[in-house]
Motif scaffolding. Structure first.
Motif, short mmCIF file in Angstrom:
data_model
loop_
_atom_site.label_atom_id
_atom_site.label_comp_id
_atom_site.label_asym_id
_atom_site.label_seq_id
_atom_site.Cartn_x
_atom_site.Cartn_y
_atom_site.Cartn_z
N MET A 1 0.84 -1.21 0.00
CA MET A 1 0.00 0.00 0.00
C MET A 1 0.86 1.24 0.00
N PRO A 2 0.66 2.17 -0.90
CA PRO A 2 1.42 3.41 -0.87
C PRO A 2 1.22 4.15 0.45
N VAL A 3 2.29 4.79 0.91
CA VAL A 3 2.24 5.51 2.17
C VAL A 3 1.31 6.71 2.03
N GLY A 4 0.55 7.00 3.09
CA GLY A 4 -0.23 8.22 3.11
C GLY A 4 -1.69 8.06 2.76
N THR A 5 -2.20 6.83 2.67
CA THR A 5 -3.61 6.64 2.38
C THR A 5 -4.45 7.17 3.53
N GLU A 6 -5.35 8.09 3.23
CA GLU A 6 -6.23 8.66 4.24
C GLU A 6 -7.54 7.91 4.38
N VAL A 7 -8.06 7.43 3.25
CA VAL A 7 -9.36 6.77 3.26
C VAL A 7 -9.28 5.47 2.48
N ARG A 54 -11.03 14.10 -5.77
CA ARG A 54 -11.20 15.45 -6.30
C ARG A 54 -11.08 16.49 -5.17
N LEU A 55 -11.46 16.11 -3.96
CA LEU A 55 -11.35 17.00 -2.80
C LEU A 55 -9.96 16.98 -2.19
N GLY A 56 -9.05 16.24 -2.79
CA GLY A 56 -7.66 16.26 -2.35
C GLY A 56 -7.27 15.16 -1.40
N ARG A 57 -8.17 14.20 -1.18
CA ARG A 57 -7.86 13.11 -0.26
C ARG A 57 -7.10 11.99 -0.96
N SER A 58 -6.21 11.35 -0.21
CA SER A 58 -5.50 10.18 -0.70
C SER A 58 -6.38 8.96 -0.45
N VAL A 59 -6.84 8.32 -1.53
CA VAL A 59 -7.86 7.28 -1.43
C VAL A 59 -7.36 5.98 -2.05
N LEU A 78 -10.74 5.88 -12.87
CA LEU A 78 -10.39 6.06 -11.46
C LEU A 78 -8.97 6.61 -11.32
N GLU A 79 -8.04 5.99 -12.01
CA GLU A 79 -6.65 6.40 -11.86
C GLU A 79 -6.40 7.79 -12.44
N ALA A 80 -7.20 8.20 -13.42
CA ALA A 80 -7.05 9.55 -13.97
C ALA A 80 -7.33 10.61 -12.93
N GLU A 81 -8.15 10.28 -11.91
CA GLU A 81 -8.46 11.21 -10.82
C GLU A 81 -7.55 11.03 -9.62
N GLY A 82 -6.58 10.13 -9.73
CA GLY A 82 -5.64 9.93 -8.64
C GLY A 82 -6.04 8.86 -7.64
N VAL A 83 -7.09 8.09 -7.94
CA VAL A 83 -7.50 6.99 -7.05
C VAL A 83 -6.56 5.81 -7.25
N ARG A 84 -6.09 5.24 -6.15
CA ARG A 84 -5.28 4.02 -6.22
C ARG A 84 -6.22 2.83 -6.11
#
Length: 286
Positions: A1-7, A54-59, A78-84
């Motif tokens: 898991m990448p470091v820094g996942t908030e949700v 989109r709200l800046g959360r690491s998901v 999903l990945e285009a919006e930065g979702v892992r």
């Protein structure tokens, strides 16, 4: 898991056909003509993760995808919006797909064309899910059979569990694991006559937050600390598409909560974000 996942979000992502009609069809044999139609990413967990990102959360999204073209489309969106994405393989190789019939008033009939069943809670993707569950600031588990192992693990680990019961009718046995596990419960009032009574029941059972959305009539929250908190809906000039409005509200609320906002402030944040979502053809604001 990448470091820094908030949700961590566990649940469905799909590739949907959305058909716009003047009005939803009556339950009798007849022919109707669509005003428009389009293919797009869908699924309640996809909606939540896209809006949180989109709200800046690491998901991090744990879902099920097939090896078909639809799965590639969903992952790309999903990945285009930065979702892992942690994608368990669909047992039959096909990605979940819905047909959504929409009318001009925001009404929707969702027909599930394909939905995955159970997937093994083993392997590298599951191990990464366990790590994310232990480290994330918030754990969201949506209504889907493949998400049940995450729900069970979250309860066993003593984690707060954010759940979305959607249009729960107060009786559905399928919903019961989420009803009973949720510490932070969201639902709509669409099929519950005594939704205030249900909210009070869940708080009495130990839930720390229950939020009931009421469409154009706003939303109501209840916590053990006080009475009902009601906010009106955010006015919009034109509703373009109501798909994803509930997930947008959820994401806006959770984002505010993670910033330390109180319940009323978070409710207003959820309403503002949902208002942006309904003015877009996509699950996130344009």
């Amino acid at each position: 898991m990448p470091v820094g996942t908030e949700v961590l979000v566990a649940g469905p992502a799909s590739w949907n056909l959305v058909v716009q009609l003047e009005e939803l069809p009556a339950p009798t044999p007849h022919t109707v003509f669509a005003r428009s139609h389009r293919d797009t990413v869908g699924g309640t967990s996809a909606g939540k993760t896209l809006n949180l990102a989109r709200l800046g959360r690491s998901v991090l999204l744990r879902t099920v995808l097939g090896t078909d073209e639809d799965g590639a489309r969903v992952r790309s969106a999903l990945e285009a919006e930065g979702v892992r994405v942690l994608a368990e393989p669909s047992p039959d190789g096909r990605t979940e797909r819905h047909l959504n019939l929409m009318d001009d008033d925001g009404g929707r009939v969702s027909v599930y064309l394909r939905a995955p069943g159970e997937v093994p809670a083993t392997g590298p993707a599951w191990d990464a899910t366990v790590t994310a569950l232990d480290e994330a600031a918030a754990v969201v588990v949506d209504l889907a059979v493949p998400a049940l192992p995450v729900l069970d693990l979250a309860v066993a680990r003593g984690r707060d569990v954010w759940v979305d019961l959607h249009d729960y009718d107060g009786r559905s046995q399928f919903h019961r694991p989420w009803v009973e596990a949720g510490t932070h419960v969201f639902l709509s009032a669409d099929r519950l006559d005594d939704w205030r009574g249900f909210m009070a029941e869940r708080v009495d059972a130990g839930a720390r937050l229950v939020v009931c959305t009421r469409g154009a009539r706003g939303a109501v929250a209840l916590t053990p600390d006080g009475g009902f908190v009601e906010v009106g809906a955010q006015p919009v000039a034109q509703v373009v598409d109501t798909n994803g409005a509930g997930d947008g509200f959820f994401a806006g609320f959770l984002d505010a909560h993670l910033r330390g906002a109180g319940v009323e402030e978070a409710m207003h944040s959820g309403g503002r974000h949902a208002a942006l979502v309904v003015q877009s053809l996509d699950l996130v604001p344009a």
